[in-house]
Structure formats: C-alpha cells, structure tokens
Design an enzyme around this catalytic site. Structure first.
Site, short mmCIF file in Angstrom:
data_model
loop_
_atom_site.label_atom_id
_atom_site.label_comp_id
_atom_site.label_asym_id
_atom_site.label_seq_id
_atom_site.Cartn_x
_atom_site.Cartn_y
_atom_site.Cartn_z
N SER A 54 -1.28 8.61 59.17
CA SER A 54 -1.27 9.64 60.21
C SER A 54 -1.98 9.25 61.49
O SER A 54 -1.93 10.00 62.48
CB SER A 54 -1.84 10.95 59.66
N LYS A 57 0.31 9.35 64.46
CA LYS A 57 0.61 10.56 65.24
C LYS A 57 0.11 10.47 66.68
O LYS A 57 0.79 10.92 67.60
CB LYS A 57 0.01 11.78 64.54
N TYR A 163 -1.46 21.71 59.34
CA TYR A 163 -1.08 20.30 59.44
C TYR A 163 0.29 20.11 58.82
O TYR A 163 0.59 20.70 57.77
CB TYR A 163 -2.13 19.45 58.73
#
Length: 375
Positions: A54, A57, A163
């Site tokens: 992640s 991102k 999330y």
C-alpha cells in the site's frame, strides 16, 4: 547520529531483515540494512527490492494529481464520467433470507476526491467482514483480476472514512484519462523523472528480492509464497515493487514541494493541497480486520483525531517519536512504513517483509528509526 537503539530494536524484532533510511530535502541522512532477505537467504542490501504494497497508493495519488493539474481529471466531478463502471454506485444494505446481497442506489456520485481520501464507500475484504460475506454470496474473485476491486459500497460517498480499494480505482481513472496502462504512465511521468529506476509493477519477484515471511508458533520465521503483482491489471492500491533508495527519492520530492534534481513532478500548491486534511470532522486511520492472519487491527495515533489528505494519513498533533503536526504517512501490508514531515524537513522509510501487518516488533524498530531522526 547514533543507531545503537535501532540495532537493539532489530535484535529484538525477530525480523529476517530490514532496510532503514532517513532523508532531508538535500539528500540521504542515514542508511542501513539489517539481516537477510529471507529467514535463510542472502544478506539484505540497501537496494534490495521489496513488495511495497500500500505504499503504492501515494505514488498513484501523485500520478492522478498530475492529471488534475492538467485538467484531464477533476477532483469533484463524478468519476463515473471517466470510469464508466463507477457511474451507478450501489450501497450494500444487508442480505436477504437466502443470503443474497441487498443494495440501493448511492445518494450521490463517487468523485476522485472520495477515492483519494478513502471516503468513497468502498472497503477491503481483509478488513470488512461484510465484503467477505458479499463475495461468499456471489463469487470469490480470483487473485489478480479486476473482480477483486468490484464490490458494492458500504456507505454513501463522503459520509465515512474506511480504508479500501479506492486507490485501485484511482489507477483505473489514470488509465482511462491517458489511454496508457498505469505502470507505463507512472514510469514515464513519475518514476523516470525522479530517478526511481527500480520501481515497477513486475510480473514476478526477482530472485534476490526480499521475501515475505511469518512467525511460527515458536517464533521462528517461515517464508511464504505471496506476491501482490502480476494479474490482469496494475494494482494501484498495492502492486508496486521498489527499493528504499527509490522511495526516498519520492519522499524528498514531496519535502521539496514537488521537485527533485531539476525535475518538477507537481506544483508546490498541489503538494500543499495533498498534505491538507480533506475529510473535515471525519476521523481517518483506524483499520479493523476480517482476516487477522493478514492484518491486525491498526491505528497509528489512537489518541489523535487523525485526518487524511489526497493520499496520506495526517497527524494533527505531535507524534510520540518526534514527528511534527501535519506530517504525512502510511504503510504497506508487509510491515513497511514511511513518513514525511514538511515542518521539520525530514522523512524516513522502513522496509521489511513480514505478515501479518501491524507487527509490534516491526513497529518498535520503525519507532526507533523515527526517534533517531529527531535526536
């Protein structure tokens, strides 16, 4: 700057290996690798390749904001105008007597701002049990397919922070706006200009890359065959592989207001906007779990009303290890972490490959790195 506390933290961590780096706007302030790439592998190097999960991102968010600057994407227009699959979002309201999902139309469209701030209504199957129940009632998506990000919303866009797969949809928006595959766009417009030459969506991990491991019942480490890359799309929410030096170049660009070594990636005002809380009174940052074997419940600053920018967690108060209010941060599911502190002019990255996420010993070592930055 002494790293004695960091050495002690690594010795106590039970990690196979880790790479730690600190940066300021002018360059690298500290760099050290620890241990091995696997529980029984070769020595960890400072340029070892990791699955950054992640931490992808933030880079995808930068790519999207370049297109916002150019007028090719809009933060507040319905994103369904660009990604037609999102044009008619449905909210999951429950399940009928036969276990089939029940949905209703969303009260308002999804926007790019919703996606970048995780207020879109989407979730994650490893966090939200209702998403797992939805897949069980329909069909469990195959790994690496777009079906892994296809799901109803859990709430109307803009009403909560959860999330989610939102940044995967940001990646799809980049592709639709440019006509390029996400990795191709990011390589040309972000990675190559920044000199991030080891950062890519790969179809397979290189032999000498760090491998993911888990702790056995006795605390010993076992390597597990998990890879988030490959598949039918470039996973904007977590598919990149990179190195700590590469990621540090991205962190320095952010510290420098969008420029590094003469290459301007974003306007200063765009970087400032990405670092501003975008979600009002909503609180960001807490993640529960539906799969504790993948991720533990997690909250970086449980005592703070943390916000969210256009891609980043924001702490409104000083952090316990030294970071200033207004710092930006996030992490990757295999216990890799970073922060950017514009007020203090410092950033750091900690990379390891351990599952599940939120490992206490890994977080202790990350905390020691942060304390060293402010000592």
């Amino acid at each position: 700057m002494t790293d004695a506390e960091l050495e002690t933290a690594f010795a106590a961590s039970g990690l196979a290996g880790a790479v730690t780096m600190l940066f300021d706007a002018d360059g690298k302030r500290y760099s050290r690798s620890f241990g091995e790439t696997t529980p029984s592998g070769g020595a960890m190097r400072e340029d070892t390749i990791f699955q950054i999960a992640s931490m992808t991102k933030a880079l995808v968010s930068v790519g999207a904001m370049q297109l916002v600057e150019q007028g090719r994407l809009s933060l507040d227009a319905p994103i369904g105008d660009v990604v037609h699959e999102l044009a008619d979002p449905q909210v999951l309201t429950g399940f009928d007597a036969d276990g089939k999902p029940v949905t209703r139309p969303a009260a308002n469209p999804i926007t790019l701002r919703h996606l970048l701030t995780h207020t879109s209504g989407f979730g994650y199957s490893f966090i939200h049990p209702e998403i797992l129940q939805y897949y069980a009632a329909t069909s469990m998506p195959a790994a690496g397919t777009l079906d892994t990000i296809r799901m109803p919303l859990m709430f109307d866009p803009g009403t909560r922070w959860e999330y989610s797969v939102s940044t995967d949809w940001v990646g799809r928006a980049v592709e639709e706006a440019t006509g390029s595959r996400l990795g191709e766009y990011l390589t040309e417009h972000v990675f190559a200009p920044l000199g991030m030459n080891q950062t890519a969506f790969r179809d397979a991990l290189p032999e000498d890359a760090a491998k993911v491991h888990v702790r056995g019942p006795d605390g010993s480490l076992m390597q597990i065959p998990v890879f988030l890359g490959g598949g039918e799309f470039d996973m904007g929410g977590g598919g990149l592989t990179s190195t700590a030096p590469d990621y540090g170049r991205f962190l320095r660009m952010m510290l420098r207001g969008g420029e590094l070594d003469g290459a301007r990636i974003l306007r200063p005002e765009t970087v400032a906007e990405m670092g501003r809380n975008q979600i009002g009174e909503l609180r960001a940052g807490y993640m529960g779990t539906a799969m504790p074997e993948m991720a533990q419940p997690f909250d970086t600053f449980p005592d703070q009303h943390t916000g969210w920018g256009l891609g980043f967690l924001i702490n409104p108060e000083p952090g316990p290890n030294g970071r200033a209010p207004g710092s930006l941060a996030w992490a990757g599911i295999f216990n890799s972490y970073y922060w950017i502190d514009p007020a203090s002019g410092v950033a750091g990255v900690f990379m390891s490959q351990l599952s599940p996420f939120g490992d206490a010993q890994a977080l202790d070592m990350y905390g020691a790195l942060e304390r060293m930055a402010y000592a």
